[in-house]
Scaffold this motif. Structure first.
Motif, PDB file in Angstrom:
ATOM      1  N   ILE A  60     -10.359   1.196  -1.421  1.00  0.00           N
ATOM      2  CA  ILE A  60      -9.342   0.703  -2.339  1.00  0.00           C
ATOM      3  C   ILE A  60      -7.987   1.131  -1.787  1.00  0.00           C
ATOM      4  O   ILE A  60      -7.660   2.312  -1.775  1.00  0.00           O
ATOM      5  CB  ILE A  60      -9.550   1.269  -3.764  1.00  0.00           C
ATOM      6  CG1 ILE A  60     -10.953   0.912  -4.250  1.00  0.00           C
ATOM      7  CG2 ILE A  60      -8.485   0.746  -4.712  1.00  0.00           C
ATOM      8  CD1 ILE A  60     -11.370   1.574  -5.533  1.00  0.00           C
ATOM      9  N   PRO A  61      -7.206   0.160  -1.296  1.00  0.00           N
ATOM     10  CA  PRO A  61      -5.931   0.528  -0.670  1.00  0.00           C
ATOM     11  C   PRO A  61      -4.898   0.938  -1.710  1.00  0.00           C
ATOM     12  O   PRO A  61      -4.967   0.558  -2.877  1.00  0.00           O
ATOM     13  CB  PRO A  61      -5.509  -0.753   0.042  1.00  0.00           C
ATOM     14  CG  PRO A  61      -6.179  -1.839  -0.713  1.00  0.00           C
ATOM     15  CD  PRO A  61      -7.453  -1.263  -1.256  1.00  0.00           C
ATOM     16  N   LYS A 104      -1.327   0.738  -3.432  1.00  0.00           N
ATOM     17  CA  LYS A 104      -0.368  -0.355  -3.627  1.00  0.00           C
ATOM     18  C   LYS A 104       0.943  -0.049  -2.900  1.00  0.00           C
ATOM     19  O   LYS A 104       1.560  -0.925  -2.322  1.00  0.00           O
ATOM     20  CB  LYS A 104      -0.104  -0.570  -5.109  1.00  0.00           C
ATOM     21  CG  LYS A 104      -1.293  -1.157  -5.836  1.00  0.00           C
ATOM     22  CD  LYS A 104      -0.988  -1.407  -7.282  1.00  0.00           C
ATOM     23  CE  LYS A 104      -2.190  -1.955  -7.999  1.00  0.00           C
ATOM     24  NZ  LYS A 104      -1.976  -2.162  -9.406  1.00  0.00           N
ATOM     25  N   GLY A 105       1.336   1.183  -2.893  1.00  0.00           N
ATOM     26  CA  GLY A 105       2.560   1.586  -2.207  1.00  0.00           C
ATOM     27  C   GLY A 105       2.424   1.485  -0.701  1.00  0.00           C
ATOM     28  O   GLY A 105       3.400   1.209   0.005  1.00  0.00           O
ATOM     29  N   GLN A 106       1.210   1.691  -0.193  1.00  0.00           N
ATOM     30  CA  GLN A 106       0.993   1.623   1.243  1.00  0.00           C
ATOM     31  C   GLN A 106       1.239   0.215   1.754  1.00  0.00           C
ATOM     32  O   GLN A 106       1.818   0.019   2.819  1.00  0.00           O
ATOM     33  CB  GLN A 106      -0.431   2.069   1.583  1.00  0.00           C
ATOM     34  CG  GLN A 106      -0.724   2.090   3.067  1.00  0.00           C
ATOM     35  CD  GLN A 106      -2.167   2.478   3.356  1.00  0.00           C
ATOM     36  OE1 GLN A 106      -2.979   2.588   2.451  1.00  0.00           O
ATOM     37  NE2 GLN A 106      -2.460   2.690   4.619  1.00  0.00           N
ATOM     38  N   LYS A 107       0.831  -0.784   0.994  1.00  0.00           N
ATOM     39  CA  LYS A 107       1.034  -2.175   1.394  1.00  0.00           C
ATOM     40  C   LYS A 107       2.533  -2.473   1.522  1.00  0.00           C
ATOM     41  O   LYS A 107       2.969  -3.105   2.483  1.00  0.00           O
ATOM     42  CB  LYS A 107       0.379  -3.104   0.372  1.00  0.00           C
ATOM     43  CG  LYS A 107       0.471  -4.566   0.702  1.00  0.00           C
ATOM     44  CD  LYS A 107      -0.230  -5.387  -0.350  1.00  0.00           C
ATOM     45  CE  LYS A 107      -0.116  -6.870  -0.054  1.00  0.00           C
ATOM     46  NZ  LYS A 107      -0.743  -7.683  -1.088  1.00  0.00           N
ATOM     47  N   GLU A 108       3.312  -1.993   0.545  1.00  0.00           N
ATOM     48  CA  GLU A 108       4.762  -2.220   0.578  1.00  0.00           C
ATOM     49  C   GLU A 108       5.404  -1.513   1.776  1.00  0.00           C
ATOM     50  O   GLU A 108       6.292  -2.047   2.429  1.00  0.00           O
ATOM     51  CB  GLU A 108       5.389  -1.755  -0.722  1.00  0.00           C
ATOM     52  CG  GLU A 108       4.971  -2.597  -1.916  1.00  0.00           C
ATOM     53  CD  GLU A 108       5.397  -1.990  -3.235  1.00  0.00           C
ATOM     54  OE1 GLU A 108       6.090  -0.946  -3.224  1.00  0.00           O
ATOM     55  OE2 GLU A 108       5.031  -2.551  -4.267  1.00  0.00           O
ATOM     56  N   ARG A 109       4.932  -0.295   2.077  1.00  0.00           N
ATOM     57  CA  ARG A 109       5.470   0.445   3.219  1.00  0.00           C
ATOM     58  C   ARG A 109       5.166  -0.284   4.523  1.00  0.00           C
ATOM     59  O   ARG A 109       6.025  -0.399   5.398  1.00  0.00           O
ATOM     60  CB  ARG A 109       4.875   1.852   3.263  1.00  0.00           C
ATOM     61  CG  ARG A 109       5.517   2.825   2.274  1.00  0.00           C
ATOM     62  CD  ARG A 109       4.970   4.191   2.533  1.00  0.00           C
ATOM     63  NE  ARG A 109       3.491   4.102   2.372  1.00  0.00           N
ATOM     64  CZ  ARG A 109       2.775   4.905   1.603  1.00  0.00           C
ATOM     65  NH1 ARG A 109       3.332   5.898   0.978  1.00  0.00           N
ATOM     66  NH2 ARG A 109       1.489   4.752   1.482  1.00  0.00           N
ATOM     67  N   ILE A 110       3.950  -0.790   4.665  1.00  0.00           N
ATOM     68  CA  ILE A 110       3.573  -1.503   5.889  1.00  0.00           C
ATOM     69  C   ILE A 110       4.412  -2.756   6.038  1.00  0.00           C
ATOM     70  O   ILE A 110       4.912  -3.070   7.121  1.00  0.00           O
ATOM     71  CB  ILE A 110       2.065  -1.842   5.873  1.00  0.00           C
ATOM     72  CG1 ILE A 110       1.247  -0.558   5.987  1.00  0.00           C
ATOM     73  CG2 ILE A 110       1.698  -2.802   6.983  1.00  0.00           C
ATOM     74  CD1 ILE A 110      -0.231  -0.747   5.796  1.00  0.00           C
ATOM     75  N   LEU A 111       4.617  -3.480   4.933  1.00  0.00           N
ATOM     76  CA  LEU A 111       5.421  -4.701   4.995  1.00  0.00           C
ATOM     77  C   LEU A 111       6.881  -4.403   5.338  1.00  0.00           C
ATOM     78  O   LEU A 111       7.511  -5.110   6.124  1.00  0.00           O
ATOM     79  CB  LEU A 111       5.337  -5.459   3.666  1.00  0.00           C
ATOM     80  CG  LEU A 111       4.013  -6.161   3.382  1.00  0.00           C
ATOM     81  CD1 LEU A 111       4.023  -6.759   1.977  1.00  0.00           C
ATOM     82  CD2 LEU A 111       3.729  -7.242   4.403  1.00  0.00           C
ATOM     83  N   SER A 112       7.412  -3.333   4.753  1.00  0.00           N
ATOM     84  CA  SER A 112       8.813  -3.005   5.042  1.00  0.00           C
ATOM     85  C   SER A 112       8.969  -2.552   6.498  1.00  0.00           C
ATOM     86  O   SER A 112       9.950  -2.878   7.163  1.00  0.00           O
ATOM     87  CB  SER A 112       9.316  -1.928   4.081  1.00  0.00           C
ATOM     88  OG  SER A 112       8.612  -0.726   4.275  1.00  0.00           O
TER      89      SER A 112
END
Length: 191
Positions: A167-168, A170-178
Motif C-alpha cells: 500500500i503506497p 499518498k504523500g510519496q506519490k506527490e513527492r515522486i511527481l514533483s
C-alpha cells in the motif's frame, strides 16, 4: 451491389409462393425425380432378364398375400428393469446430481504424502512461515518438519514467494511527481 441483388432474388423466389405450392399439390401425379444414368441401365438390365417385371410389380401376388395372412405377431409385455441390471454393487451410480465443489488449489490433494514430497498447501504454508519469521522458520527446520532435503527447501524458498500487499504512501506519490517534474523542467532549461 451484391447484397441488393441477393435481396431482390430472394423476394422474387418468395413471390406468390403459397399459390405455386397449392398448384403443385393439386396435381394428380407428382413429377418423378430425374434418374441417374446408372439407375436407368440397371432397370434396362432387369427388364432384359424378365420382360414382364413391370406387370409383376404392379399386380398383387395372391400367393404372397396368402402367406402374409398366415403370419401373426404375438408379444408378451415384460417390464425389463434396466436400472436393476446396470447397478453394480462395486460401482453404484451417484445419488447426488449437484456439481462437485471446486478444490482450493484446482485439484484434490492427496491424503497420504510420501517422504521427500509435499503438497501445494504445505509448500504455501512453509513459504509464508519463512517470509513472516525467517529466524524461526529456517530451511533446516522446514526440511526436518516436512521430511524434505535441505537443498530442495533452499531452492523453493529462493525461487518462490507468496504475494505481499503493498500500500503506497499518498504523500510519496506527490513527492515522486514533483521530483520528476523538477527534473523535466531542468532538462528543458538546459536545452
Amino acid at each position: 451491389m451484391g447484397k441488393v441483388m441477393s435481396m431482390v432474388a430472394n423476394k422474387m423466389n418468395r413471390f406468390n409462393v403459397e399459390n405455386r405450392a397449392h398448384r403443385i399439390l393439386e396435381r394428380d401425379k407428382p413429377v418423378p425425380a430425374p434418374k441417374y444414368e446408372s439407375n436407368i441401365q440397371d432397370m434396362q438390365r432387369a427388364l432384359e432378364l424378365d420382360p414382364q417385371l413391370v406387370d409383376k410389380l404392379n399386380k398383387k401376388d395372391l400367393a404372397l398375400d396368402d402367406r402374409l395372412k398366415n403370419v401373426y405377431v404375438t408379444s408378451e409385455d415384460k417390464f425389463i428393469d434396466y436400472a436393476a441390471q446396470r447397478t453394480d454393487p462395486n460401482k453404484p451410480l451417484p445419488l447426488s446430481r449437484k456439481t462437485p465443489q471446486d478444490f482450493e488449489y484446482g485439484y484434490r490433494e492427496p491424503t497420504r504424502v510420501v517422504a521427500g514430497r509435499c503438497t501445494l498447501r504445505q509448500a504455501m504454508q512453509f513459504i509464508t512461515d519463512h517470509q513472516s519469521d525467517p529466524e524461526l522458520w529456517t530451511k533446516q527446520r522446514i526440511a526436518s518438519d516436512y521430511k524434505l532435503k535441505e537443498e530442495v527447501v533452499g531452492n523453493i524458498l529462493h525461487y518462490f514467494k507468496s504475494f505481499n500487499v503493498y500500500i503506497p504512501d499518498k504523500g510519496q506519490k506527490e513527492r515522486i511527481l514533483s521530483q520528476s517534474s523538477k527534473k523535466l523542467i531542468e532538462s528543458k532549461s538546459e536545452d
